[in-house]
Design a protein around this motif. Structure first.
Motif, PDB file in Angstrom:
ATOM      1  N   GLY B  88       0.980  -1.018  -0.119  1.00  0.00           N
ATOM      2  CA  GLY B  88      -0.044   0.189   0.000  1.00  0.00           C
ATOM      3  C   GLY B  88       0.928   1.223  -0.005  1.00  0.00           C
ATOM      4  O   GLY B  88       2.002   1.053   0.448  1.00  0.00           O
ATOM      5  N   LEU B 125      -4.901   0.588  -3.814  1.00  0.00           N
ATOM      6  CA  LEU B 125      -4.098   0.631  -2.584  1.00  0.00           C
ATOM      7  C   LEU B 125      -3.137   1.850  -2.295  1.00  0.00           C
ATOM      8  O   LEU B 125      -2.328   2.014  -1.549  1.00  0.00           O
ATOM      9  CB  LEU B 125      -3.343  -0.500  -2.527  1.00  0.00           C
ATOM     10  N   PHE B 155      -5.844  -0.706   4.532  1.00  0.00           N
ATOM     11  CA  PHE B 155      -4.785  -1.780   4.397  1.00  0.00           C
ATOM     12  C   PHE B 155      -4.991  -2.904   5.178  1.00  0.00           C
ATOM     13  O   PHE B 155      -4.763  -3.954   4.951  1.00  0.00           O
ATOM     14  CB  PHE B 155      -3.346  -0.975   4.752  1.00  0.00           C
ATOM     15  N   VAL B 160      -2.677  -5.956   3.620  1.00  0.00           N
ATOM     16  CA  VAL B 160      -1.567  -5.425   3.075  1.00  0.00           C
ATOM     17  C   VAL B 160      -0.279  -5.728   4.013  1.00  0.00           C
ATOM     18  O   VAL B 160      -0.491  -5.517   5.167  1.00  0.00           O
ATOM     19  CB  VAL B 160      -1.503  -3.955   2.773  1.00  0.00           C
ATOM     20  N   ILE B 163       3.845  -1.019   3.444  1.00  0.00           N
ATOM     21  CA  ILE B 163       3.528   0.135   3.429  1.00  0.00           C
ATOM     22  C   ILE B 163       4.416   1.031   3.091  1.00  0.00           C
ATOM     23  O   ILE B 163       5.624   1.123   3.609  1.00  0.00           O
ATOM     24  CB  ILE B 163       2.682   0.481   4.474  1.00  0.00           C
TER      25      ILE B 163
END
Lengths: 560, 705
Positions: B88, B125, B155, B160, B163
């Motif tokens: 993300g 995302l 997320f 996810v 990041i």
């Protein structure tokens, strides 16, 4: 003539390409104007002693196919008076130049006392004199209102700077960086000259000459083979230009008649509309470049770019047409007649080579802002490259390319980096994103357009617009839908909205004005209902196609 | 006893170099295990232990190893095969598409079938959040925490794993990025997090966001791999120092690699240049070119005192703006396929027959003519001694493939066609060498060529003739050069800060503070890697340009010049470098020079194994002669019967004239007829141009210092 060694032939071809690439890197890394070093609005090339193209690196192809004709003109113009160490400038559109701002530098290459080749670099200068900074003057009717004309002129002779000539030229150009950028172009030609000298030292003149001819032959055969894949016949198509900069509601037609023979293709523009009395006119080399680059996208992309490639292509444009203006008409807009020219060619050939053409590409609509950066008190010129790049047309088997920009650059011209944009101009970027549903629907969809919004940070800013695509969108093909329109809109701090015409000059734009631009999407290809469902699901998830559009145009939910 | 092991995990083979003070280095190769590369690593170590005299267990071996340096293509492969982490991105509102747009480039302008590369983070995302900084770092709008929380929620729901955070103008003020990072870390402590200015605090938004996203994309995979590897090593008794090869040619501790995973994207080939320099040093050379020709790719790099670095690279068309070695890769190798284009021109590669189906002569399913097939037809390879005889080569199959696809269509005889393939392949590789020399302003003729890779020494003479290079060095360990280089790497940590200022108006106090900050950061890392003060070095580089130029030139500045505020010396160094690179400078025009970035490299000097020096014997090489055969001599365009030497029996001091062929288990060397060959003190094959004895005079005369 020395004997042809098929292997050495490959060596020459590779070496020419590596030299023009090297020259290109040199220009990109040393110039100052973002138009050159960020957007790469320039071309480098090598030519033989008589001006035949050996190879080119075509960052912006619309500039590319005027270099060889001008080289031939220069050879004729100076005749016996070409010496080692000469540097020649040229931009004159009435001696084969393509656009006033595109200034070419030529440097002769000598070997054993004889002229053997030329190295050249041509780039779009940030200013070229004339009535309006940056060169785009929609009010111009004659060339002198547009630019300083530079017919072939030696700025160096036998290695010595002609200071008087240099100063005369740059006394007529507003920005000092143009001098430095042309020095960078000279540097690139020196790089090309050195490498050609090495090559000749190694193999000798006879080998170079005979292999060059063999390379032209081999390339011509490749092009002829490509042409022979197109069904023989006569085909015609049209593209449209909206507004000449002077008379509201005007529309002009580019008509091409294409004749495909056994191993030759002819593009005849005799039925095209006459020239305008504004700056919406092409020059022969600019229009011919547009024709060639459009056609090159329909053939094998690996064909080397030399004289042999263009040999089987004939282009007829009578003088006085909108694509070949007569002296002393204004022509700065000429490069931007490429999109409608491409439209005409695509429309003509789509029925016979449906697997090789794309749907319509987003047309160019650009703006150029100039003003004083209030924090540093210096002048800036910015062509809004990030804002002008819409989507390309789709083709059989492949979606259009998102945010690629006009067909004359085909993704060779880049956005400014956002942070560099904010360093080099006083503007504040608010948005630069894909536009949902901008892509023309189709089994293969068009490329996405983009939306650009920024706040103008200078007082009394001058804004020039040039382009098209706000009346007619990129067209779809074989059941594919059209893309979306271009638009530029200014919202002044007092709430007033100004929508510039597509070729306009707006003075006194106040600080705090919000600049909005939409660059439209490309045309779709084939019936959208046949589009791959997995791709659609991903596009809905990603928000580039809305649920509503998916249902209405692609029958997404109806089809389950 | 000090034992060090270099391990290079490649696509096909995992290479080992075992170095110890008391013995000659030992080479080992095992097949790689791509699904879990640490399996091949452990297998190789087990085999190495078993081959010791007396045979040892892997525990015994690992117990006595003090350093393992490891190069890996785990992150490279994850990127190339699109198997990185689900990622993300949190960025400034309005610019979330920058990552995917890549500034709107289409690399192949005339090819309408050419599609954009899939973004590292899918659009849904990529979240734009409120909060904005001006170009000078001042805040226009505070960070919108609700937007951050919205991203966190998304997320979480989408599981996810990694990041990235990258905000506009954060290079000038990192506080909003840090504020966002803290919130994300608290809410998602298990996610891999990359903050753009932690990784690369430099101007240019696209380059920073792309580099940041790459780091996150490969971070979890590298973490997982390093956990597996350290787990296995420790379980088997390893308690020494494990170091990871970085793209900049240095090494780093695994903890540093875990945070900055993108630093390993060029880890695999990064050992080569450093190793090359070591072999060149034996001939008083502080510079060299390294070429490495494997099965599918040809890598080349330039070394001038130290390997040449670049600040902008690409991996799978994604921009990576971390300093890395300027290694240029082209698709040319033993497996490169020969073909004719539509104009009838002979081309080689970039398509490769790889290991499967392989060249026609492998006798597997391959029927297309490859570079290896041409080498065999030309007599450079011995069909009965390929890989020491483990693979038998089928000469007839090679001849038939070349006849059918090249010779007949071109209307030439078979041998001429094979010679043409050989020559075109060499021209392509010479072109690759030009990319790292001429294109960067260096004359290749001034550099010795260090030749590596199994297929390298068969082709290097023609490449060197094409470029006018008079001296080549083929190390004894040429087939595993990168593994050697791994043991030669220092710890290296790069830092960069954007500092925009005219050179003649520098605020020296701020500049010193900036350099001190970066130095302190480097020291902290070196502390964590247990490097004592006495083994530390800090180097300063400026990225400068002429006022209003757009691209910078990066060059090293002596510490003294900074301390003495010596603007003139700095300007002179800049003019010189600009002139060297681009053929001119603007010194005379008196154009102001502008600083854009300031860089510090913190170096921790490691202990390196010394290569064993061989005893010198008489020059006569005839004791190592193993026969003769007919081979093609390019300069004569004809075959000739030439001597074949057994490379394993050749040693320091022996000398012979070209043309000749040297056969070893892992490689073959073709000494062209314009070169002679001499074996130096490390046992490297030194090929020097006939008549240029001056280049190797000291070594030839027996000075083995």
């Amino acid at each position: 003539m020395s004997q042809i060694d098929p292997i050495l032939l490959s060596v020459y071809a590779r070496t020419f390409k590596s030299i023009t690439d090297e020259m290109s890197i040199s220009v990109q890394k040393t110039t100052r104007s973002p138009i050159l070093c960020e957007a790469k609005d320039f071309v480098t090339g090598l030519y033989d002693a008589t001006g035949n193209m050996l190879e080119q690196t075509e960052n912006l192809p619309i500039l590319a196919f005027s270099l060889a004709p001008v080289c031939k003109y220069i050879v004729e113009f100076f005749g016996d008076e070409i010496y080692p160490g000469d540097v020649i400038f040229h931009n004159d559109v009435f001696s084969m130049g393509n656009q006033n701002n595109d200034v070419a530098v030529y440097k002769p290459v000598f070997f054993e006392g004889e002229l053997v080749a030329w190295a050249a670099a041509k780039g779009h200068q940030a200013d070229i004199g004339g009535a309006v900074p940056g060169g785009y003057n929609p009010n111009a009717k004659e060339v002198w209102q547009e630019a300083l004309r530079i017919p072939p002129v030696k700025v160096y002779e036998k290695g010595k700077l002609r200071k008087d000539v240099w100063d005369l030229i740059f006394a007529n150009i507003r920005l000092e960086i143009v001098q430095h950028d042309l020095r960078a172009q000279i540097g690139a030609c020196t790089v090309g000259e050195r490498r050609m000298e090495e090559l000749l030292k190694k193999y000798g003149r006879p080998s170079f000459e005979s292999h060059k001819e063999a390379l032209f032959d081999a390339t011509r055969k490749m092009m002829e083979a490509e042409i022979s894949h197109i069904p023989k016949g006569i085909y015609s198509g049209e593209g449209y230009v909206y507004f000449d900069g002077h008379h509201e509601g005007t529309k002009f037609t580019i008509r091409v008649t294409i004749t495909v023979d056994d191993n030759k293709i002819t593009f005849d523009y005799s039925d095209t509309d006459a020239q305008t009395d504004g700056f919406v006119n092409g020059t022969f080399t600019s229009s011919a470049s547009a024709t060639i680059l459009t056609f090159l996208q329909m053939v094998n992309p690996d064909i080397p770019h030399n004289e042999g490639m263009v040999g089987p292509i004939e282009i007829i444009i009578p003088e006085g047409k909108i694509l070949n203006a007569s002296y002393p008409k204004a022509t700065t807009f000429g490069n931007h007649l490429c999109p409608p020219n491409a439209d005409a060619i695509i429309r003509a050939l789509a029925p016979v080579i449906p697997d090789r053409v794309t749907a319509g590409w987003n047309n160019l609509l650009a703006s150029l802002t100039t003003g004083i950066d209030p924090q540093i008190g210096e002048k800036y010129v910015d062509i809004g490259f990030m804002g002008l790049k819409g989507g390309s047309g789709a083709m059989q088997g492949t979606d259009g390319y998102d945010h690629i920009g006009m067909i004359d650059a085909s993704g060779g011209v880049l956005d400014q980096d956002y942070e560099m944009f904010e360093q080099q101009t006083p503007h504040l970027l608010i948005k630069h994103e894909y536009i949902t549903d901008s892509a023309g629907a189709g089994q293969w969809r068009g490329g996405l357009g983009v939306e650009t919004i920024f706040e103008i940070g200078s007082d009394d800013t001058q804004l020039v617009t040039f382009g098209d695509g706000d009346f007619e969108p990129a067209f779809g093909l074989f059941g594919g839908h059209d893309g979306t329109l271009n638009q530029i809109k200014l919202t002044y701090p007092d709430g007033r909205e100004v929508i510039p015409r597509n070729k306009d000059l707006i003075l006194g734009v106040p600080r705090g004005t919000i600049y909005y631009q939409a660059a439209g999407g490309g045309g779709g290809y084939g019936d959208p209902r046949k589009r791959d469902r997995k791709k659609l699901a991903r596009e809905i998830r990603d928000g580039v196609i809305s649920q509503e559009a998916a249902d209405a145009l692609y029958a997404y939910r109806e089809a389950g | 006893m000090s034992l060090k092991i270099g391990i290079d995990v490649g696509g096909t083979f995992t290479d080992f170099l075992v170095a110890r003070d008391d013995k000659a280095p030992q080479i080992h190769k095992v097949l790689s295990t791509p699904e879990d590369p640490s399996i091949a690593v452990m297998q190789g170590l087990t085999e190495i232990a078993a081959a010791q005299e007396p045979a040892a267990t892997v525990n015994d071996l690992l117990g006595s190893v003090d350093t393992i340096v490891h190069g890996t293509t785990v992150t490279t492969n994850a990127t190339l095969t699109r198997s990185g982490a689900k990622s993300g991105l949190i960025t400034t509102k309005g610019v979330r598409d920058a990552l995917e747009m890549r500034r709107g480039i289409r690399e192949e302008q005339y090819n309408n079938h050419y599609t954009n590369v899939e973004p590292l983070v899918p659009r849904y995302l990529r979240v734009g959040v409120g909060g904005r900084l001006r170009r000078d770092g001042s805040e226009i709008e505070p960070l919108n925490l609700e937007d951050i929380d919205g991203a966190i929620e998304l997320f979480k729901n989408e599981n996810v794993e990694a990041i990235s955070i990258c905000f506009m103008n954060a290079f000038a003020n990192t506080s909003q990025e840090q504020e966002a990072a803290e919130r994300v870390r608290r809410a998602l402590p298990d996610a891999y997090l990359t903050v753009s200015t932690d990784l690369l605090s430099a101007i240019r938004f696209y380059e920073r966001i792309s580099t940041t996203a790459l780091n996150s994309y490969v971070g979890p995979i590298l973490n997982h791999y390093l956990e597996q590897l350290t787990g296995r090593l420790e379980a088997d008794g390893f308690s020494g120092l494990l170091l990871i090869m970085q793209s900049n040619g240095g090494v780093m501790a695994p903890e540093v690699a875990r945070r900055n995973a993108a630093l390993t994207l060029l880890s695999g080939p990064a050992g080569g240049p450093g190793a090359g320099l070591m072999y060149a040093n034996a001939h008083d050379q502080r510079k060299c070119i390294v070429m490495d020709m494997g099965g599918t790719s040809f890598e080349t790099a330039l070394i001038v005192d130290s390997p040449v670095m670049v600040n902008e690279g690409l991996i799978d068309r994604h921009r990576i703006a971390l300093p890395m070695l300027g290694i240029h890769t082209i698709g040319a190798g033993g497996g490169s396929i020969g073909w004719l284009d539509e104009g009838g021109l002979l081309r080689m590669g970039p398509q490769s027959a790889g290991a499967d189906p392989g060249p026609a002569c492998y006798g597997q399913s391959g029927s297309l003519p490859t570079c290896t097939d041409a080498d065999l037809v030309l007599g450079y390879l011995n069909p009965d001694f390929f890989a020491g005889g483990k693979i038998r080569l089928d000469v007839d199959a090679a001849r038939q493939a070349i006849e059918e696809h090249i010779a007949t269509p071109l209307g030439m005889d078979l041998e001429t066609a094979a010679a043409g393939m050989y020559r075109v392949a060499c021209t392509n590789m010479a072109q690759g060498v030009r990319e790292v020399t001429i294109k960067r302003g260096f004359d290749p003729r001034e550099f010795p060529m260090v030749v590596a890779g199994g297929a390298g020494p068969i082709h290097s003479c023609l490449i060197c003739e094409e470029l006018g290079i008079p001296l080549q060095i083929v190390p004894r360990e040429s087939s595993i050069l990168c593994a050697v280089g791994m043991l030669m790497g220092d710890l290296k940590h790069d830092f960069v800060r954007t500092f925009v200022s005219r050179l003649n108006a520098v605020d020296w106090k701020s500049l010193h503070d900036l350099i001190s900050d970066m130095t302190a950061e480097g020291s902290a890392l070196l502390d964590s890697e247990h490097i004592p003060e006495s083994r530390r070095d800090f180097r300063i580089k400026f990225d400068c340009r002429y006022l209003k130029q757009y691209h910078e030139v990066s060059f090293e500045i002596p510490r003294d010049s900074v301390d003495a505020h010596d603007t003139a010396a700095i300007a002179t160094a800049f003019h010189r470098e600009h002139n060297r690179l681009y053929g001119y400078s603007l010194e005379e025009q008196d154009v102001p020079v502008e600083i854009i970035n300031v860089r510090v490299q913190a170096i921790g000097i490691t202990e390196k194994p010394a290569l064993a020096i061989r005893e010198r014997v008489a020059a006569d090489a005839s004791p190592a002669l193993k026969g003769e055969r007919s081979a093609y001599i390019p300069s004569e365009q004809a075959f000739r019967t030439i001597p074949i030497y057994d490379g394993h029996r050749l040693t320091h001091g022996q000398h012979f004239e070209g043309p000749a062929i040297v056969e070893e288990v892992t490689t073959a060397i073709f000494v062209g007829n314009s070169f002679n060959c001499f074996l130096d003190k490390f046992g490297s094959f030194v090929l020097y141009k006939k008549g240029r004895d001056d280049l190797v005079a000291r070594a030839l005369n027996g000075d083995s210092s």
